[in-house]
Enzyme design. Structure first.
Site, PDB file in Angstrom:
ATOM      1  CG  ASN A   1      -0.338  -0.364   2.499  1.00  0.00           C
ATOM      2  OD1 ASN A   1       0.805  -0.834   2.537  1.00  0.00           O
ATOM      3  ND2 ASN A   1      -1.038  -0.150   3.600  1.00  0.00           N
TER       4      ASN A   1
ATOM      5  CG  ASP B   1      -7.417   5.682  10.000  1.00  0.00           C
ATOM      6  OD1 ASP B   1      -7.312   6.686   9.299  1.00  0.00           O
ATOM      7  OD2 ASP B   1      -7.575   4.530   9.549  1.00  0.00           O
TER       8      ASP B   1
END
Ligand SMILES: O=c1ccn([C@H]2C[C@H](O)[C@@H](COP(=O)(O)OP(=O)(O)OP(=O)(O)O)O2)c(=O)[nH]1
Length: 146
Positions: free
Chosen positions: A74, A80
């Site tokens: 990725n 987060d």
């Protein structure tokens, strides 16, 4: 700054505390055995409560591709702020360009804290359609390259 961290078990590599500003190395929490041209997911064995208004960005160490032929699938892993539960362990998904075996505890990645967009902007983003006629074209994507 204190950050709450949970290590998966007593064999999980501890993070090294560093002076302000440097990236922090991350170790894999399991052995990797990958065949060439395959995807490999690996547990990093840590969970964290990041400070309010921050997220973490994970990238490979510069030696990881050269030594092991692993590419982070990725490109950049984003942790987060809300990813903070007791089983929210950080992980990484690689693409193995060659067959490779790497022992648990090897430091393949590094991370740093980054202020979230919301905490920096302190306002909502609205997209408003506009033809941008008051601006000048730069020539299109790739036009400034060699
Ligand atoms: O390399 C990574 C990328 C993400 N995560 C964790 C933390 C992150 O907060 C969560 C979700 O990641 P992201 O939002 O990038 O995933 P998504 O593809 O949008 O899926 P999801 O629906 O799970 O949010 O997974 C990792 O542990 N490692």
């Amino acid at each position: 700054m204190q950050i709450k961290i949970k290590y998966k078990n007593s064999a999980t590599a501890k993070l090294k505390e560093i002076e302000q500003g440097d990236w922090i190395d991350l170790a894999i929490d399991e052995d990797i055995q990958a065949t060439a041209q395959s995807k490999v997911s690996v547990d990093l064995g840590i969970a964290m409560q990041l400070p309010k208004g921050y997220e973490a960005h994970i990238v490979p160490r510069s030696s990881t591709y050269n030594k092991y032929g692993l590419i982070l699938g990725n490109s950049t892993g984003i942790i987060d702020n809300s990813y903070n539960g007791p089983e929210d362990y950080w992980g990484a998904k690689f693409f193995a360009t060659e067959s490779v075996e790497i022992p648990k505890g090897t430091r393949l990645l590094q991370f740093r804290l980054v202020k979230t967009q919301k905490s920096e902007l302190k306002e909502n983003i609205h997209f408003v359609e506009n033809n941008l006629e008051e601006n000048t074209n730069r020539g299109g994507f790739g036009s400034t390259g060699n």
